[in-house]
Design a protein around this motif. Structure first.
Motif, PDB file in Angstrom:
ATOM      1  N   LEU A 170       0.845  -1.230  -0.144  1.00 42.04           N
ATOM      2  CA  LEU A 170       0.022  -0.167   0.146  1.00 42.04           C
ATOM      3  C   LEU A 170       0.734   1.297   0.094  1.00 42.04           C
ATOM      4  CD1 LEU A 170      -2.746  -0.771   2.653  1.00 42.04           C
ATOM      5  CD2 LEU A 170      -2.746  -1.478   0.042  1.00 42.04           C
ATOM      6  N   ALA A 171       2.004   1.075   0.668  1.00 47.32           N
ATOM      7  CA  ALA A 171       2.784   2.344   0.922  1.00 47.32           C
ATOM      8  C   ALA A 171       3.410   2.869  -0.440  1.00 47.32           C
ATOM      9  CB  ALA A 171       3.723   2.063   1.706  1.00 47.32           C
ATOM     10  N   VAL A 172       3.453   2.106  -1.361  1.00 47.18           N
ATOM     11  CA  VAL A 172       4.444   2.761  -2.715  1.00 47.18           C
ATOM     12  C   VAL A 172       3.211   2.918  -3.958  1.00 47.18           C
ATOM     13  CG1 VAL A 172       6.453   1.463  -1.792  1.00 47.18           C
ATOM     14  CG2 VAL A 172       4.749  -0.025  -3.098  1.00 47.18           C
ATOM     15  N   VAL A 173       2.010   2.923  -3.729  1.00 47.65           N
ATOM     16  CA  VAL A 173       1.099   2.931  -5.024  1.00 47.65           C
ATOM     17  C   VAL A 173       1.381   4.422  -5.488  1.00 47.65           C
ATOM     18  CG1 VAL A 173      -0.983   3.057  -5.705  1.00 47.65           C
ATOM     19  CG2 VAL A 173      -0.030   0.997  -4.576  1.00 47.65           C
ATOM     20  N   GLU A 174       1.755   4.585  -6.818  1.00 51.32           N
ATOM     21  CA  GLU A 174       1.915   6.023  -7.206  1.00 51.32           C
ATOM     22  C   GLU A 174       0.718   6.553  -8.038  1.00 51.32           C
ATOM     23  OE1 GLU A 174       5.750   6.131  -8.808  1.00 51.32           O
ATOM     24  OE2 GLU A 174       6.980   5.977  -7.148  1.00 51.32           O
ATOM     25  N   ASN A 175       0.257   5.668  -8.790  1.00 49.41           N
ATOM     26  CA  ASN A 175      -0.977   5.963  -9.601  1.00 49.41           C
ATOM     27  C   ASN A 175      -2.118   5.235  -9.820  1.00 49.41           C
ATOM     28  OD1 ASN A 175      -0.123   4.395 -11.707  1.00 49.41           O
ATOM     29  ND2 ASN A 175       1.670   5.830 -11.906  1.00 49.41           N
ATOM     30  N   SER A 176      -2.953   5.706 -10.121  1.00 45.76           N
ATOM     31  CA  SER A 176      -4.376   4.810 -10.244  1.00 45.76           C
ATOM     32  C   SER A 176      -4.359   3.564 -11.508  1.00 45.76           C
ATOM     33  CB  SER A 176      -5.597   5.387 -10.417  1.00 45.76           C
ATOM     34  OG  SER A 176      -5.619   6.111 -11.575  1.00 45.76           O
ATOM     35  N   GLU A 177      -3.557   4.000 -12.500  1.00 39.76           N
ATOM     36  CA  GLU A 177      -3.572   3.243 -13.815  1.00 39.76           C
ATOM     37  C   GLU A 177      -2.729   2.159 -13.464  1.00 39.76           C
ATOM     38  OE1 GLU A 177      -2.759   6.458 -13.786  1.00 39.76           O
ATOM     39  OE2 GLU A 177      -3.794   7.404 -15.133  1.00 39.76           O
ATOM     40  N   SER A 185      -1.894   0.475 -10.491  1.00 41.07           N
ATOM     41  CA  SER A 185      -1.929   0.256  -9.074  1.00 41.07           C
ATOM     42  C   SER A 185      -2.156  -1.055  -9.024  1.00 41.07           C
ATOM     43  CB  SER A 185      -3.027   1.142  -8.305  1.00 41.07           C
ATOM     44  OG  SER A 185      -4.311   0.727  -9.045  1.00 41.07           O
ATOM     45  N   MET A 186      -2.133  -2.074  -9.871  1.00 36.32           N
ATOM     46  CA  MET A 186      -2.510  -3.523  -9.924  1.00 36.32           C
ATOM     47  C   MET A 186      -1.361  -4.162  -9.621  1.00 36.32           C
ATOM     48  SD  MET A 186      -5.257  -5.714  -9.268  1.00 36.32           S
ATOM     49  CE  MET A 186      -6.492  -4.756  -9.988  1.00 36.32           C
ATOM     50  N   ASN A 231      -6.584   3.537  -2.541  1.00 35.53           N
ATOM     51  CA  ASN A 231      -5.327   4.002  -2.858  1.00 35.53           C
ATOM     52  C   ASN A 231      -5.411   4.710  -4.246  1.00 35.53           C
ATOM     53  OD1 ASN A 231      -3.331   3.897  -1.022  1.00 35.53           O
ATOM     54  ND2 ASN A 231      -2.316   1.871  -1.817  1.00 35.53           N
ATOM     55  N   GLU A 255      -4.450   9.831  -7.100  1.00 36.16           N
ATOM     56  CA  GLU A 255      -4.851  10.897  -8.248  1.00 36.16           C
ATOM     57  C   GLU A 255      -5.643  11.917  -7.412  1.00 36.16           C
ATOM     58  OE1 GLU A 255      -4.045  10.380 -11.293  1.00 36.16           O
ATOM     59  OE2 GLU A 255      -3.474   8.295 -10.600  1.00 36.16           O
ATOM     60  N   PHE A 315       8.781   7.102   4.228  1.00 37.92           N
ATOM     61  CA  PHE A 315       8.100   8.160   3.643  1.00 37.92           C
ATOM     62  C   PHE A 315       8.878   9.284   3.728  1.00 37.92           C
ATOM     63  CE2 PHE A 315       3.893   7.090   2.186  1.00 37.92           C
ATOM     64  CZ  PHE A 315       3.705   5.552   2.287  1.00 37.92           C
TER      65      PHE A 315
END
Lengths: 428, 644
Positions: free
Chosen positions: A34-41, A43-44, B141, B146, B267
């Motif tokens: 969870l900590a490292v998700v950067e964008n929605s596209e 995120s899988m 998330n 976004e 972080f």
């Protein structure tokens, strides 16, 4: 009460019962930590879940399938077979689960495949691979070279390093040029090595991934014996898959006491040590390293553990302390260091990288039976590159490279290059 | 989470039709509607939807009931089509998103269609009007990352960043560490798109003249109460396919900088953000209550949670063996009254102001803040914190804790490399905490990594002082169970986890128990614990339990809670005349508790912990009831005994 001695070598579903039955279906396994998700596209994290969509296609889903089959609640059907093998075994689920919880997902997936295979359910293509390992000492069922380049080299029997060419670099017609480039670079840096030629056994990784654990055990023993006979004090793997296997799987079944290195680590060392002089080039823009799963999260060194599980009230603890594989023990920094020393621009990063990198479709033997799934996965990886403005994707895993190459033509602005090629083009 | 009441011998209203005849026809119809690729009825694959958290205590097995089939619609129209087919053939259906929890399971075996909304994962953010419209499988998330790019922030509920934003907002609870600034999931709902139980597509909330989503609940009656009430219908009232949720200002970078490797990521705490924890005197309930209200009213924090030592340790350490070591560290073990928080500011002046306010509040409560804040005020905060610790622990225990702290830092730096030290402006501990709060990223780790599973009780929305009181009740009951030899997880006598909402206007705390789900002997213990906690919630008037919703919850709570379920039953009857949506976790007028469940509840009533023990438990902070009562009277928050 007498304590039962247990180990962390797990093979059957029964061996992982205690961990797989602790899945709480939180869905962490489907995504990067969870900590490292950067964008929605992007995120899988799980290629199978992204492609086949049912919960069953995720790490947690496969764990639940293992629980269902083990308890006799259901049987192995065609749908079950497709689901079990429609997985790249890339290990992302294992990394993300251990970030959030503590289930040995990867070991469960291997045990599940063993269960399916042991019950005689096997794809014909997978059977061909198994037969090829047994009969030809390699797992290739296409692109097999009769005139492989490794046979033309000479072995320096006084060298301390054993060059582990691997079945793919040794036999795959598509990889012969790449292989020769690696040899050129090693020679330019005066790295001497010995070779096993035809006596180099296939590691059997494909058999392990298909579920034929007995064959994998036999191959592991052969690997161990062959390395021991050479007297080498270091094994240098050219293939990321072999690096992963020799570090994380073979030692479960056969002793392997010498350090295992990957070619990227050697490149890093010889460039840093000045043995290979390189100059920065401006030919490559927006360069990013694709972390191969075999080299990264699946490349951690297996640490054998034997001990007892005891409980403090409801909390299991292990005596002695049991090592936990978080998927962080592979090679992550070396290729990045090398790229930084070769390019003038600033290196880019995928949003899914290092231990949570997205797979390229090459692993788990899914590619043999579901090539479109492998392509879709590779496409998703390159789409991520495209969306992030990455124009040069670098990797050093032949299987990941070939998988990405199959769809690279769909991305006109992106070029794919091996790390070896990048060094070769940097006026070394 | 889930009730103690066993479903096995309950009597659901819904009678399943013949699966062999009409079931096959229904599945065939679903294949025609969606394509075979998106329908499965394979028993093993269906079992993956039946494997559930708390299945062991609900169903006597970690597998709950099995669906007849699972379907994957892509559009709202397809959902409506599925619903109409189910109505036509007389079968029930239940929708789920990320699917954590036994309420995602069916009430009847092999007669309910699972609508897995996994393919519905689009969303749009209206940054000017500060709301987002999300489909069912958009994760917390996804939305948050976004939103941040647009200078906005979205609420993440306690299940974590991987869970569905919509499911929490439309159909279930929605607490989270950011509640103090971003509210509760249900409170953030503006409008929604709903496939009614009979398959009609309805849009509710306020829309502008163009028909697009518009913010705010407009004039006229609202359907929000019908949609979810307090607990949500948990799939028992149709399918929600879109929801418009409020989003909030974010005074941070567009992308968070994260370094390190799993399981401890660093972080880089952004400029003008502060993160850390406030420690209060270990035995001063007045200070605790005062601080709780004040921190809410001053609105200096964006995130705050109150966590027990066991849950904190579980989130901090990489293994159970390390957790055992953590339990021996006085600093981690003895301080039960920590508040973990983040404060954010737009500029230097605001940052300094918030620092000073935090300092004042902590000092007034005779506590201190240990965190990433800097400057003289930061130093003073740390000094106050150190003074507080030494006072509570004594010199010897403080030094012992210091030794552990240095070892922890050393271990983290060895793990990640000393060069990572410069990447954040906080210590490794603070960097980790920042991420844990921002993404509710450690919640699952806290509850699942040690025993394997957990249950949680109490947790109603209450004023802060009532929450503190519920914690005392929990401590006393837990102590009593331990005394009776009913062992629970090693938790240092405190399993509470709670948050504040909307500037502290209301709060909640859950009494969490960690346990090994593979230990069959725990099933009865968990049921007993749940029943005891439910009984205590009623008896001591601290609201309904988060564990007791649906018909089973109503069987216990209806009478003391003004027969609330008569309203949900009427809503269900009006909107779902054919009982098509599986309401086994929502409402059922004909529901009867099983004999076993009745026996467990009866036993819990008989074995009530005397009130005197709850007010003054030996090992508790609670010894200032007179002060507390006087304080509450002065503040005018109502009488303690009335609770919520």
């Amino acid at each position: 009460m007498k304590k039962v001695l247990i180990t962390n070598v797990t093979e059957n579903l029964a061996d992982v019962k205690n961990t797989r039955e602790k899945c709480i279906r939180c869905s962490m396994c489907k995504f990067p930590p969870l900590a490292v998700v950067e964008n929605s596209e992007h995120s899988m994290g799980c290629p199978s879940y992204e492609e086949f969509l049912f919960h069953s296609n995720s790490g947690g889903g496969l764990v639940a399938m293992a629980n269902s089959l083990d308890r006799g609640r259901s049987e192995i059907t065609d749908s079950v077979k497709e689901t079990v093998y429609g997985c790249t075994l890339c290990g992302l689920c294992d990394v993300s689960c251990k970030y959030g919880a503590a289930v040995e997902v990867f070991d469960t997936l291997l045990a599940l495949r063993k269960k399916v295979f042991d019950e005689g359910v096997v794809y014909p293509e997978h059977q061909q691979i198994i037969d090829s390992i047994k009969n030809n000492n390699h797992p290739l069922i296409s692109h097999v070279s009769d005139n492989h380049q490794a046979m033309k080299l000479s072995s320096d029997d006084s060298a301390d390093t054993l060059l582990w060419v691997g079945s793919h670099f040794a036999r795959d017609t598509r990889l012969q040029g790449w292989f020769l480039d690696i040899i050129k670079l090693l020679k330019a840096a005066n790295i001497s090595f010995k070779l096993l030629f035809d006596d180099e056994p296939d590691t059997g990784r494909a058999a392990l991934e298909i579920g034929d654990v007995e064959l994998f055990k036999r191959q592991s023993q052969k690997v161990s014996d062959a390395i021991k006979l050479t007297g080498a004090n270091q094994v240098l793997c050219l293939s990321a898959e072999d690096y992963s296997t020799l570090r994380s799987q073979t030692p479960k079944y056969a002793p392997l006491d010498v350090p295992i290195k990957h070619i990227t680590e050697i490149y890093d060392s010889i460039i840093k040590g000045g043995k290979l002089t390189v100059s920065k080039v401006d030919d490559f823009k927006d360069v990013a390293w694709h972390d191969p799963c075999y080299l990264g999260r699946l490349g951690g060194k297996f640490e054998y553990w034997e001990g007892v599980e005891t409980k403090i009230n409801q909390m299991p603890v292990y005596v002695p302390d049991k090592p936990i594989n978080y998927g962080t023990g592979g090679v992550f920094d070396a290729p990045r260091n090398i790229i930084d020393s070769l390019i003038l621009s600033t290196r880019k990063e995928f949003s899914r990288r290092k231990e949570y990198a997205f797979n390229a479709g090459e692993s788990g033997q899914a590619i043999a039976v579901m090539p479109e799934f492998a392509k879709a996965t590779a496409r998703r990886r390159l789409q991520e590159a495209d969306d992030l403005g990455i124009r040069t994707v670098v990797t050093e895993c032949p299987k990941a490279y070939l998988s990405l190459q199959a769809v690279i033509h769909e991305f006109s602005d992106i070029q794919l290059i091996s790390l070896t090629q990048l060094i070769m083009q940097s006026n070394y | 989470m889930e009730s103690c009441v066993d479903l096995k011998d309950s009597k659901p209203t819904f009678i399943a039709p013949s699966v062999t005849d009409s079931g096959s026809q229904l599945i065939e119809g679903l294949r025609e509607l969606l394509g075979s690729k998106y329908v499965t009825s394979d028993p093993c694959l269906l079992d993956t939807y039946a494997w559930q958290l708390n299945g062991d205590s609900v169903n006597g097995d970690q597998f709950v009931r099995r669906f007849l089939a699972v379907v994957l619609p892509k559009t709202t129209e397809e959902v409506a089509g599925i619903v109409k087919l189910c109505v036509h053939f007389g079968f029930q259906y239940k929708a789920s998103a990320t699917g954590l929890g036994p309420w995602n399971g069916p009430g009847v075996e092999d007669a309910v269609i699972q609508i897995d909304l996994r393919r519905m994962n689009n969303f749009e953010i209206d940054d000017k009007n500060m709301f987002a419209v999300v489909e069912s499988y958009v994760t917390n998330n996804q939305l948050q990352t976004e939103c941040m790019k647009l200078g906005l922030h979205s609420h993440i509920h306690g299940a974590g960043g991987q869970a569905s934003q919509l499911a929490s907002a439309t159909s279930f609870n929605g607490h989270g560490p950011d509640g103090i600034s971003c509210g509760f999931s249900s409170r953030n709902v503006l409008g929604f798109e709903w496939v009614t139980p009979e398959g009609e597509i309805v849009k509710a909330g306020s829309f502008d003249s163009s028909g697009s989503w518009f913010n705010g609940d407009g004039p006229g009656p609202s359907l929000r109460g019908v949609m979810r009430g307090f607990f949500g219908a948990m799939g028992g009232l149709g399918v929600f396919t879109k929801v418009a949720v409020k989003v909030y200002p974010w005074n941070g970078p567009k992308k968070l900088k994260v370094e390190g490797y799993s399981p401890s990521y660093y972080f880089n705490i952004p400029k003008y953000h502060g993160c850390g924890f406030v420690s209060l005197p270990a035995n001063d309930i007045k200070a605790r209550v005062d601080f709780g209200y004040a921190i809410g009213e001053t609105e200096v924090c964006s995130h705050i949670i109150n966590n027990s030592p066991a849950l904190t340790i579980a989130a901090l350490v990489p293994s159970n063996n390390k957790a055992v070591e953590g339990f021996k560290v006085p600093l981690l073990n003895d301080l039960h009254d920590n508040f973990y928080l983040i404060f954010m500011a737009k500029h230097e002046k605001e940052y300094r102001y918030k620092q000073r306010v935090l300092n004042k509040l902590a000092s007034d409560a005779n506590g201190g803040f240990m965190g990433s804040d800097d400057g003289l005020v930061g130093l003073r905060n740390k000094f106050n914190w150190a003074r507080r610790v030494v006072k509570d622990l004594g010199i010897y225990k403080t030094l012992k804790s210091l030794k552990w702290s240095i070892g922890y830092m050393k271990g983290e730096l060895q793990l990640h490399g000393f060069d990572k030290l410069h990447t954040g402006n906080g210590t490794p501990l603070e960097s980790n905490l920042y991420g844990a709060l921002l993404r509710a990223g450690s919640n699952i780790r806290a509850v699942a990594s040690m025993g394997g599973s957990f249950i949680t009780t109490m947790g109603s929305l209450l004023p802060w002082d009532a929450v503190v009181r519920s914690q005392q009740i929990h401590l006393a009951i837990r102590k009593d169970l331990l005394k009776k030899g009913k062992l629970l997880m090693q938790d240092q006598g405190d399993g509470d986890h709670g948050c504040m909402y909307e500037a502290g206007a209301y709060t909640h705390t859950e009494s969490v128990v960690l346990y090994d789900p593979t230990d069959k002997s725990m099933q009865d213990i968990i049921k007993n614990f749940n029943a005891t906690m439910d009984d205590a919630s009623i008896n001591h008037k601290v609201g309904t339990s988060i564990a007791s919703f649906g018909p089973k919850g109503a069987a216990m709570y209806s009478e003391p809670m003004l027969n609330y379920d008569t309203y949900t039953q009427r809503i269900k009857a009006v909107f779902d005349p054919f009982n098509s949506a599986d309401g086994s976790y929502y409402t059922d007028s004909k529901f009867k508790l099983g004999k076993e469940a009745e026996a467990v509840i009866s036993q819990a009533k008989k074995e009530r912990v005397p009130a005197s023990e709850i007010k003054f438990p030996d090992n508790s902070r609670y010894h200032a009831s007179k002060n507390e009562l006087a304080w509450i009277e002065k503040r005018g928050y109502g009488e303690l005994e009335v609770g919520c």
